[in-house]
Design a protein around this motif. Sequence first.
Motif, short mmCIF file in Angstrom:
data_model
loop_
_atom_site.label_atom_id
_atom_site.label_comp_id
_atom_site.label_asym_id
_atom_site.label_seq_id
_atom_site.Cartn_x
_atom_site.Cartn_y
_atom_site.Cartn_z
N LEU A 1 45.72 5.44 81.74
CA LEU A 1 44.84 5.25 82.90
C LEU A 1 44.83 6.43 83.86
N GLY A 2 45.73 7.40 83.65
CA GLY A 2 45.78 8.53 84.57
C GLY A 2 45.52 9.86 83.90
N VAL A 3 46.36 10.21 82.94
CA VAL A 3 46.28 11.53 82.33
C VAL A 3 44.99 11.71 81.53
N LEU B 1 42.01 14.41 82.09
CA LEU B 1 41.66 15.37 81.04
C LEU B 1 40.15 15.37 80.81
N ALA B 2 39.56 14.17 80.77
CA ALA B 2 38.11 14.08 80.57
C ALA B 2 37.36 14.75 81.72
N PHE B 3 37.83 14.55 82.95
CA PHE B 3 37.17 15.17 84.11
C PHE B 3 37.27 16.70 84.05
N VAL B 4 38.47 17.20 83.70
CA VAL B 4 38.66 18.65 83.63
C VAL B 4 37.76 19.26 82.56
N GLN B 5 37.72 18.63 81.37
CA GLN B 5 36.87 19.17 80.32
C GLN B 5 35.39 19.12 80.72
N GLY B 6 35.02 18.04 81.45
CA GLY B 6 33.64 17.98 81.94
C GLY B 6 33.33 19.11 82.90
N SER B 7 34.31 19.46 83.75
CA SER B 7 34.12 20.58 84.68
C SER B 7 33.98 21.90 83.94
N HIS C 1 33.91 18.28 74.18
CA HIS C 1 33.95 17.24 75.21
C HIS C 1 33.34 15.95 74.70
N GLY C 2 32.24 16.06 73.96
CA GLY C 2 31.61 14.86 73.41
C GLY C 2 32.52 14.15 72.42
N ASN C 3 33.22 14.93 71.63
CA ASN C 3 34.17 14.35 70.69
C ASN C 3 35.30 13.64 71.42
N LEU C 4 35.72 14.23 72.53
CA LEU C 4 36.77 13.61 73.35
C LEU C 4 36.31 12.26 73.88
N LEU C 5 35.11 12.21 74.43
CA LEU C 5 34.61 10.98 75.02
C LEU C 5 34.47 9.88 73.97
N GLU C 6 34.15 10.27 72.72
CA GLU C 6 34.01 9.28 71.65
C GLU C 6 35.34 8.61 71.32
N ASN C 7 36.43 9.37 71.46
CA ASN C 7 37.75 8.87 71.06
C ASN C 7 38.53 8.23 72.20
N ILE C 8 38.09 8.41 73.44
CA ILE C 8 38.87 7.93 74.58
C ILE C 8 39.02 6.40 74.59
N PRO C 9 37.97 5.61 74.41
CA PRO C 9 38.14 4.14 74.52
C PRO C 9 39.20 3.58 73.59
N GLN C 10 39.12 3.92 72.28
CA GLN C 10 40.10 3.35 71.37
C GLN C 10 41.50 3.88 71.63
N THR C 11 41.60 5.15 72.11
CA THR C 11 42.92 5.71 72.41
C THR C 11 43.57 4.96 73.57
N ILE D 1 43.82 19.21 74.08
CA ILE D 1 43.64 20.45 74.87
C ILE D 1 43.54 21.65 73.94
N LEU D 2 44.46 21.71 72.93
CA LEU D 2 44.44 22.82 71.98
C LEU D 2 43.16 22.80 71.14
N TYR D 3 42.72 21.60 70.77
CA TYR D 3 41.49 21.44 70.00
C TYR D 3 40.29 22.02 70.75
#
Length: 764
Positions: A19-21, A25-31, A70-80, A107-109
């Motif tokens: 709920l935090g990290v 991460l999503a916000f930073v990648q969006g920026s 970033h799009g790939n990240l957003l796809e995986n966030i809910p299930q993670t 982050i490395l990805y």
Amino acid sequence: MPITLIVPEGYGYSAIIALGVIPILAFVQGSVVTSFRKTSGVNYPHAYATVEQTKSNKDAHKFNCAQRAHGNLLENIPQTIACLLFGGLFYPRATPALGAFWVLSRILYAYGYITSDKPNGKGRALGSTFWLAQLGLVGVCVAGALQLFVSQVRTHTIVMADGSAPPTQDVANLHLDEVTGERVSKSELKKRQKQRETERKKAEKAAAAPPKQEKKKTTGDVDESDLNPNQYFEIRSGRVNHLRQSKQPNPYPHKFQVNTDLREFVAQYEALKPGEHKKDVEIRVAGRVYTKRAAGAKLVFYDIRSNGVKVQIMCQSQEASGDVAFEDQHEPLRRGDIIGIIGYPGRTAPKNRPNEGELSVFAQQVILLTPCLHQIPSEHFGLQDVETRFRQRYLDLIINNKSRDILITRSKIVQYIRNYFDSNGFIEVETPMMNAIAGGATAKPFVTHINEYNANLFMRVAPELYLKMLVVGGIDRVYELGKQFRNEGADLTHNPEFTTCEFYEAYADVYDVMNRTEELVSGMAKHVTGGYVTKFHTKEGEEYEVNWEAPWKRIEMIPALEEATGEKFPPGDQLHTAETNEFFKKLLKKVNVECSPPLTNARMLDKLVGEFIEEQCINPTFITGHPQMMSPLAKYHRDQPGICERFEAFVCKKEIVNAYTELNDPFDQRLRFEEQARQKDQGDDEAQLIDENFCTSLEFGLPPTGGWGMGVDRMCMFLTDNYTIREVLAFPFMKEEKNNAQETKLAAEVVGIEPQKAEDLPKP
């Protein structure tokens, strides 16, 4: 049967990552995506750059890669997030570790994706290990679900001998709390047992300790912090009256021998080091209590002040001496009391700040000298109300050091003036303050009555005529520093009674007096402030920088007005005529300046001077060339008809000095007084009357003389930076308070003291 899930220790790590990290991460990648979009020039609503843009623009290529990562990240966030929150319930250590690994891999990805120079970001393999973390998270969720399913199946299929359901694996791991009868986890049980053991030891310690003796309260003892000023006054008056009757201690002793001034104490012992004491030196000081602080029953601190200096008093029970017990010495004392202290000098050495000890008197005896019956304002908030400050000037001086410093500066100014004239051969005199005629200045006087002669008298508006009569008598250099009284109201720069200094010097003229003015005032400014440049702030907040150093600027009145108004003025010897009166009326209308009635030539000209010349006078400036009609006691100009030899000195647009070559021609003086009488007939209450005695003295011969007058209060205002005269007067004039006269009671009335009856005297 309901499903029971127990939150294990360490579950918070899973929640923080989920709920935090991850959202951060999503916000930073969006920026990052947004920043690459800006540099690439790709505008919304297009999600990616075109093929042509990516080939020709490296930033556009990076934007495409960042957008894909970033799009790939957003796809995986809910299930993670779901896997972290669910799997952490069963595997509280493995789940957050997998989640942290997943975040790092993500982050490395993204980094590999963005920094790749190949089409479609082939460098993304750098962080592709996140799939392993993703697979692990799914695995712990599946394992947890299977564990939950198995426990539920066992609960439904196994039947206990008593007909109740058998415990699941989770329930079987719980432990019985014998105190409450609850079944809790092992860690919770240990926590409860530890808390109970602590409480048991605390109870045993409290039982073994001797019972505390309650402090004996005197009759009527109350919490003084909750009292309003009236309640405090009434209670304090009663207690002090009780001390007056019991004399234990006497609240008003006759004498306390002081052997050290607080200013001397600070100067003499300031060099003491922390922890250093001089127990062989007896210090006897006195002052008013500003703060009282108790650190337990055996240690009390006071801050006392006297002569503008604050000193700490440290009182310890083991140091106490004398016939009065330590507690009895300090119990009656309150803020505002005046106390005497017998002790020795030293500097404290606090344990938490060993190098920051405070110079103190280590008290052996503390004696109440005079109690304060009223609450005094706190040092934090101070006394700000202007009405209270000036009506209760003593309270203002108790609380505000600035008010005290202003009065000290005023004393220095007065002392400097006296020293200057005394050292230059002048004689100080005192002249009458009540006169049959109000002469010496153009002002409206106060009227009083003398019963012995059944006659009205005037409070003096200036000592000028008397001082010039002394010069006639042979005192060639004479001055007076004293009060004048003018019935002209009160405002920021005027008080009905005020202080002036006037001097008269035989065989001097206006130019000699001008030089003496520069010498006196410049020297006084440097003596009082330490330099020639001072600052002055007006009521509106304007700041003026004033340079008092000689020589001062000089402005001739009529030419300056002609330049300011664009009009040619009548000749000096025509300024008193009716034709000039019409000229002044038209000129006032032209320049849009209003003058209050009566519209005499002198008043209208003075109004023009105030509007166009005085406004320029910030630094000390001499205004010269006054018409004779404005100066009934000044001698005519030796070169300009109708003009007299006079100057006024102005600073910050306000007059400080008025001076001239004195008129010593008895014939001309008679004509000037008659002109003043005509102005009085026109309605000018400030015009002077004819003083026959003064006219007669001129017939005996007044030598050529230069005369001078300065407003002492106004000089104090400028040198202390105060725009109101009330600040520089010890007791300024205040209107009477009508609503408070009946309500206020004195201390004697509060405690019921009856006045003594007067002796019965025989009637005449």
